[in-house]
Design a protein around this motif. Sequence first.
Motif, PDB file in Angstrom:
ATOM      1  N   ALA A 202      44.728  42.767  38.169  1.00 43.67           N
ATOM      2  CA  ALA A 202      44.299  43.469  39.384  1.00 43.67           C
ATOM      3  C   ALA A 202      43.978  42.473  40.503  1.00 43.67           C
ATOM      4  N   TYR A 203      43.318  41.368  40.169  1.00 44.52           N
ATOM      5  CA  TYR A 203      43.006  40.342  41.171  1.00 44.52           C
ATOM      6  C   TYR A 203      44.302  39.778  41.763  1.00 44.52           C
ATOM      7  N   ARG A 204      45.279  39.531  40.906  1.00 49.03           N
ATOM      8  CA  ARG A 204      46.561  38.972  41.353  1.00 49.03           C
ATOM      9  C   ARG A 204      47.283  39.946  42.278  1.00 49.03           C
ATOM     10  N   GLN A 205      47.234  41.253  41.941  1.00 48.05           N
ATOM     11  CA  GLN A 205      47.895  42.254  42.780  1.00 48.05           C
ATOM     12  C   GLN A 205      47.203  42.387  44.135  1.00 48.05           C
ATOM     13  N   LYS A 206      45.891  42.254  44.142  1.00 46.48           N
ATOM     14  CA  LYS A 206      45.129  42.429  45.375  1.00 46.48           C
ATOM     15  C   LYS A 206      45.205  41.192  46.278  1.00 46.48           C
ATOM     16  N   ASN A 207      45.085  39.984  45.687  1.00 50.32           N
ATOM     17  CA  ASN A 207      44.973  38.749  46.467  1.00 50.32           C
ATOM     18  C   ASN A 207      46.248  37.904  46.493  1.00 50.32           C
TER      19      ASN A 207
END
Length: 142
Positions: free
Chosen positions: A108-113
């Motif tokens: 999720a962090y990778r998709q967001k940032n």
Amino acid sequence: MNNLLKNSCVSAFSIFLCLVILQPSYAESPSGYAEWKAMQQAQDQQLKKPKEAAKPSTQGTNHPNYYLSRPSTGAASVQDRVNLNTATAEQLQTLSGIGQKKAEAIVAYRQKNGRFKSIDDIQLVKGVGPALFAKNKAKLSL
């Protein structure tokens, strides 16, 4: 008495000195030199023998000099590494201390940032601290 002791010591030393000086050395004695040279040449020939006998056999492992190197226990091989920018949640769960929730948080962090710029950036994900990063540092790649 003291004088007699001195004379006997001087006499013993004189005899010793004469024996050392008068004893022929290899260089002064023709037969001694020839003997030494023959021994030296035999030693040289022994050292020049072909080294095939000393080489370990590649056909079997029964040779006494056979040595099997230890497997590397250091850094993980390239195939064992987990790419932080492309790994799925299942692949991330192969890391030490990362379960389903943390793996999903990383994705999720990778998709967001966006993509991770260095492996140190994984510590920006909630729940991944310095200790967890240190455990898995060798297994991470970009």
